[in-house]
Design an enzyme around this catalytic site. Sequence first.
Site, PDB file in Angstrom:
ATOM      1  N   LYS A 133     -81.193 -60.045 -74.622  1.00 51.55           N
ATOM      2  CA  LYS A 133     -80.263 -61.174 -74.744  1.00 51.55           C
ATOM      3  C   LYS A 133     -79.444 -61.107 -76.022  1.00 51.55           C
ATOM      4  CE  LYS A 133     -82.081 -64.612 -71.579  1.00 51.55           C
ATOM      5  NZ  LYS A 133     -82.579 -65.985 -71.406  1.00 51.55           N
ATOM      6  N   LYS A 147     -81.376 -56.070 -60.551  1.00 53.93           N
ATOM      7  CA  LYS A 147     -81.935 -57.332 -60.073  1.00 53.93           C
ATOM      8  C   LYS A 147     -80.809 -58.248 -59.571  1.00 53.93           C
ATOM      9  CE  LYS A 147     -84.777 -61.025 -61.914  1.00 53.93           C
ATOM     10  NZ  LYS A 147     -85.442 -61.589 -63.074  1.00 53.93           N
ATOM     11  N   LYS A 198     -77.065 -64.240 -60.455  1.00 51.16           N
ATOM     12  CA  LYS A 198     -75.893 -65.064 -60.173  1.00 51.16           C
ATOM     13  C   LYS A 198     -74.768 -64.794 -61.157  1.00 51.16           C
ATOM     14  CE  LYS A 198     -77.137 -68.458 -63.350  1.00 51.16           C
ATOM     15  NZ  LYS A 198     -76.292 -68.611 -64.482  1.00 51.16           N
TER      16      LYS A 198
END
Length: 330
Positions: free
Chosen positions: A114, A196, A199
């Site tokens: 991240k 993976k 969205k």
Amino acid sequence: MENKKRVLSCIQPSGMLTLGNYLGALKNWKSMSEEFDCIFAVADLHAITVRQVPKDFRQHIYDTFALLLSIGLNPEENILFLQSNVSQHTELAWLLSCYTQFGELSRMTQFKDKSLKHADNVNLGLFAYPTLMAADILLYNADLVPVGSDQKQHLEITRDIAARFNGIYGDVFKLPEPYIGKSGARVMSLQDPTKKMSKSDDNVNAWVAILDDEDTIIRKFKRAVTDSEAKVCFKEGKDGINNLINIYSAVTEKTVAEIEKEFENKGYGDFKTAVAESVADALKPVRENYKMFISDKAELERIFRSGAEKAEAIAIKTLSKAMKKVGFIR
Ligand code: TRP
């Protein structure tokens, strides 16, 4: 009731939850709720480790909570709440952060990923994320925590922190075990099945939202990337077909062998249609329930407030016990 194991899990309120969230987590939550004493929360505090637009964030919190009810979780039998409504989560997180080493947090792969993805906002919350998650779990003396592979490291650090604290002060926290669900499916992108399903993928055909309508679901599956072998079987190198088999297996609870047999003499077109229809059928009641729950925010609020009261009654005891052990005056 008393001797049921306690399960705790949380889900972040992201805009559109996907089929990946449904098959990887939520569907298991529903089946666990029939067997265990379950506590489930919307992890809204975790969500602000990346920047949120207040109006959208608010809506996503309502949406995600409505979705928990839509999959059939019963707020009378389980404790369902919003993490930020129970202040003990942030309080215990601070306490635990003083028993968590800089070095061990630096090794968290999610932090590393991240920080690369949001390089302009590598904030302290993102770094401390695992201590908040540890607080979520330890406050409720959870026996089991259903986690996907991406959260395993966070559960391990939770156990390490709890064991360290217990080592100093005696038995305060229960050490939680990971729970690997029946399906626990890891759903991959329909357009690039080595990644993976997410969205945040720019290609909308790569992912199915839990709330997509039937036509959209069918269209997305028809466009799913496969291979040129034209044989429905699970094997290395057939990432697209393997993903569709996994999805079909998770939805229908059929085994891989049964699926291979079912489509032995059939083409990919038929297989994709069957997968799409099974998904559309499974999501239909969720979509319908969602429409009903989201249309009554006052009722949603009543439900999550009552959940927070029940959660707080448990959390307050654990927090007090831990603070007293450290020497605080309560
Ligand atoms: N970090 C988890 C995720 O992103 C969500 C989460 C927060 C969680 N607190 C938790 C999961 C406690 C299990 C237990 O998926």
